[in-house]
Scaffold this motif. Structure first.
Motif, PDB file in Angstrom:
ATOM      1  N   ASP A 159       0.604  -1.146   0.340  1.00 53.82           N
ATOM      2  CA  ASP A 159      -0.059  -0.318  -0.238  1.00 53.82           C
ATOM      3  C   ASP A 159       0.876   1.195   0.450  1.00 53.82           C
ATOM      4  O   ASP A 159       1.383   1.830   0.865  1.00 53.82           O
ATOM      5  CB  ASP A 159      -0.878  -0.149   1.524  1.00 53.82           C
ATOM      6  CG  ASP A 159      -1.987   1.077   1.336  1.00 53.82           C
ATOM      7  OD1 ASP A 159      -2.645   1.996   0.112  1.00 53.82           O
ATOM      8  OD2 ASP A 159      -2.594   0.586   1.997  1.00 53.82           O
ATOM      9  N   ARG A 160       1.198   1.942  -1.464  1.00 54.29           N
ATOM     10  CA  ARG A 160       1.758   3.211  -0.847  1.00 54.29           C
ATOM     11  C   ARG A 160       0.826   4.409  -0.285  1.00 54.29           C
ATOM     12  O   ARG A 160       1.869   4.829  -0.037  1.00 54.29           O
ATOM     13  CB  ARG A 160       1.505   3.967  -2.412  1.00 54.29           C
ATOM     14  CG  ARG A 160       2.268   3.090  -3.558  1.00 54.29           C
ATOM     15  CD  ARG A 160       1.757   3.387  -5.179  1.00 54.29           C
ATOM     16  NE  ARG A 160       2.195   2.367  -6.277  1.00 54.29           N
ATOM     17  CZ  ARG A 160       3.601   2.606  -6.646  1.00 54.29           C
ATOM     18  NH1 ARG A 160       3.843   3.938  -6.399  1.00 54.29           N
ATOM     19  NH2 ARG A 160       3.586   1.925  -8.004  1.00 54.29           N
ATOM     20  N   THR A 161      -0.353   4.043   0.336  1.00 52.46           N
ATOM     21  CA  THR A 161      -0.624   5.340   0.983  1.00 52.46           C
ATOM     22  C   THR A 161      -0.060   4.824   2.668  1.00 52.46           C
ATOM     23  O   THR A 161      -0.512   5.551   3.659  1.00 52.46           O
ATOM     24  CB  THR A 161      -1.797   5.079   1.335  1.00 52.46           C
ATOM     25  OG1 THR A 161      -2.864   4.064   1.689  1.00 52.46           O
ATOM     26  CG2 THR A 161      -2.379   5.704  -0.245  1.00 52.46           C
ATOM     27  N   THR A 162       0.635   4.080   3.243  1.00 51.11           N
ATOM     28  CA  THR A 162       1.062   2.924   4.742  1.00 51.11           C
ATOM     29  C   THR A 162       2.473   4.403   4.609  1.00 51.11           C
ATOM     30  O   THR A 162       2.692   4.364   3.889  1.00 51.11           O
ATOM     31  CB  THR A 162       1.567   2.486   4.269  1.00 51.11           C
ATOM     32  OG1 THR A 162       0.969   1.321   4.249  1.00 51.11           O
ATOM     33  CG2 THR A 162       2.412   1.434   5.207  1.00 51.11           C
ATOM     34  N   PRO A 163       2.416   4.778   6.184  1.00 52.04           N
ATOM     35  CA  PRO A 163       3.355   5.309   6.294  1.00 52.04           C
ATOM     36  C   PRO A 163       5.160   4.490   5.950  1.00 52.04           C
ATOM     37  O   PRO A 163       5.472   3.731   5.739  1.00 52.04           O
ATOM     38  CB  PRO A 163       3.322   5.724   7.727  1.00 52.04           C
ATOM     39  CG  PRO A 163       2.181   5.709   7.722  1.00 52.04           C
ATOM     40  CD  PRO A 163       0.943   4.424   6.508  1.00 52.04           C
ATOM     41  N   GLU A 164       5.407   5.486   5.404  1.00 49.03           N
ATOM     42  CA  GLU A 164       7.072   4.758   4.874  1.00 49.03           C
ATOM     43  C   GLU A 164       7.950   4.188   6.007  1.00 49.03           C
ATOM     44  O   GLU A 164       8.803   3.388   5.332  1.00 49.03           O
ATOM     45  CB  GLU A 164       8.008   5.703   4.811  1.00 49.03           C
ATOM     46  CG  GLU A 164       9.240   5.875   3.371  1.00 49.03           C
ATOM     47  CD  GLU A 164      10.659   7.446   3.619  1.00 49.03           C
ATOM     48  OE1 GLU A 164      10.819   7.242   2.754  1.00 49.03           O
ATOM     49  OE2 GLU A 164       9.386   8.192   3.600  1.00 49.03           O
ATOM     50  N   ARG A 167       6.380   0.817   5.367  1.00 51.29           N
ATOM     51  CA  ARG A 167       6.818   0.030   3.896  1.00 51.29           C
ATOM     52  C   ARG A 167       8.468  -0.362   3.364  1.00 51.29           C
ATOM     53  O   ARG A 167       9.180  -0.352   4.757  1.00 51.29           O
ATOM     54  CB  ARG A 167       5.931   1.236   2.904  1.00 51.29           C
ATOM     55  CG  ARG A 167       5.052   1.324   2.833  1.00 51.29           C
ATOM     56  CD  ARG A 167       4.737   2.153   1.617  1.00 51.29           C
ATOM     57  NE  ARG A 167       4.447   2.940   2.096  1.00 51.29           N
ATOM     58  CZ  ARG A 167       4.913   4.070   1.835  1.00 51.29           C
ATOM     59  NH1 ARG A 167       6.763   4.285   0.679  1.00 51.29           N
ATOM     60  NH2 ARG A 167       4.979   5.530   1.583  1.00 51.29           N
ATOM     61  N   ASP A 171       9.692   5.928  -0.365  1.00 52.47           N
ATOM     62  CA  ASP A 171       8.959   6.804  -1.228  1.00 52.47           C
ATOM     63  C   ASP A 171      10.362   7.309  -2.409  1.00 52.47           C
ATOM     64  O   ASP A 171      10.199   6.839  -3.426  1.00 52.47           O
ATOM     65  CB  ASP A 171       8.600   7.952  -0.288  1.00 52.47           C
ATOM     66  CG  ASP A 171       7.313   8.121  -0.014  1.00 52.47           C
ATOM     67  OD1 ASP A 171       6.505   7.010   0.360  1.00 52.47           O
ATOM     68  OD2 ASP A 171       7.764   9.017   1.240  1.00 52.47           O
TER      69      ASP A 171
END
Length: 430
Positions: A159-164, A167, A171
């Protein structure tokens, strides 16, 4: 007896009473409730099966495709020794190729970008040069798999919206991957490596080839031992053995062995085959012998049932024309019983194919990166490979575990379908 005044005559001329009518309605309600319970049980079973397959397919289909990136590699003679190409610095070649893709990157950022490519890129370059050393000095373009985090990213599992911080990819790494996709260098072809590659610690490179060959060799050994032995034992017990206390004890123990947990056979194989005989650990030979011990009771019971189903008139007719007992069994009874015997054998082998516990105890869960070349080579099997992948912490093995389960289920369904076909094709009804 009911009073005649309480009875009435229907159009059919049958005498009826209120009590008779009440009992008839009660019986009809009982029949309806039994049918309803049967339909409910069948529906529940179908629902659970649908949930199982939906769960496996929803996760397993991701393993059917693998993210690849197309990269140009310069096979520089400075990096590869023509006299010994297998020991070339292929890691540096991959780093040079990534530097060409991202000329603006240096230092840690470049090393991070190199992580987009799987370690399989180095293996592919090495295999290419070893096969054809004349390629040294050329620039070759290969499509190689990406590492697992970027494969998960491309499949939408990250999920790209998850905090970096939460992940697996930052980014900046996502931006680099997206730039490759914008240049048309990212593809997602069918993952044939799932069945053509052996196991690996990297999910993007792991495959089932070693497990498939290991299961094949183990089942081959199991069949060669259990099939003739089981048929011979079943025929002897049914046709030749005297009916006494000794044979009764044997029959009882055979029936009991068919219900013994598989882990007991694994412990027996561990103590006897590996402990006493010193046979090679993790070998399909030992696995097949262990599975043969499990399958023998099933084949013996199926053989006896199939032989018993042959009508006595067949035996009497053969004996009446002068055939010996041996000729009656081999030329008349056994051919007629063979469809049932084959059905029981295939079902027994299908059960053996899915067994895990006995194979774990004899070491067929080792990390093997090559398919076995013989029944004596170390190997895994499909059930143990599934166990290994399910126990791995890497996210990429989740989909591969489900895909491997689907492959195993496909083989089980195929074997049971063959058993049904043989029964319907050759079975004779008397």
């Amino acid at each position: 007896m009911a009073d005649i005044s309480a009875t009435q005559t229907g159009k059919s001329g049958v005498w009826k009473s209120d009590e008779w009518q009440r009992l008839l309605e009660k019986r009809k309600r009982g029949d309806f409730q039994l049918k309803l319970a049967g339909l409910a049980a069948l529906g529940f079973a179908i629902l659970m099966l649908a949930i199982l397959f939906a769960s496996l397919i929803s996760t397993g289909w991701q393993a059917l495709r693998q993210t690849h990136v197309t990269v140009a590699f310069e096979l520089s003679a400075d990096r590869i020794d023509p006299a010994n190409p297998i020991r070339g610095n292929y890691r540096a070649i991959v780093g040079d190729a990534v530097a060409e893709l991202f000329p603006e990157l240096q230092g840690p950022a470049l090393r991070s970008a190199t992580g987009i490519l799987s370690t399989g890129a180095q293996n592919a370059l090495r295999d290419l040069v070893v096969r054809d050393p004349s390629r040294i000095g050329e620039t070759v373009t290969l499509t190689v798999p990406t590492s697992d985090p970027y494969d998960q990213l491309n499949k939408g599992l990250v999920d790209r919206t998850t905090p970096e911080a939460q992940r697996r990819v930052t980014d900046a790494e996502i931006a680099l991957f997206d730039s490759l996709a914008e240049r048309g260098l990212i593809s997602k072809p069918i993952n044939w490596a799932l069945v053509t590659a052996a196991d690996s610690r990297f999910p993007e490179l792991a495959g089932l080839k070693g497990a498939l060959w290991g299961s094949f060799y183990a089942l081959l050994v199991c069949f060669l031992i259990s099939f003739p032995t089981g048929i011979a034992a079943g025929i002897y017990l049914e046709e030749f053995a005297p009916k006494n206390r000794f044979t009764d004890i044997i029959e009882i123990n055979i029936n009991n062995l068919a219900a013994v947990p598989s882990v007991v056979f694994g412990l027996l194989a561990l103590a006897v085959f590996l402990g006493w005989f010193g046979m090679p650990r993790s070998a399909p030979l030992v696995g097949g012998m262990t599975l043969a011990l499990m399958t023998l009771p099933t084949i013996i019971i199926a053989t006896r049932a199939a032989v018993k189903a042959v009508p006595p008139s067949i035996r009497e007719a053969a004996l009446g024309v002068g055939a010996s007992k041996h000729q009656v069994v081999m030329s008349h009874v056994l051919p007629l019983a063979m469809p049932g015997i084959l059905t029981g054998t295939i079902i027994g082998l299908a059960q053996a194919l899915g067994e895990t516990a006995p194979l774990l105890l004899i070491g067929m869960n080792a990390f093997i990166t090559a398919a076995p070349e013989s029944i004596l080579a170390p190997s895994t099997a499909l059930p143990t490979q599934i166990f290994i992948w399910a126990d791995s912490p890497e996210r990429g093995f989740v989909s591969r575990t489900s895909a491997a389960i689907l492959v195993l289920l496909a083989f089980l369904v195929l074997m049971n379908a063959i058993a049904v076909f043989l029964r319907s094709r050759f079975e004779r009804r008397w």
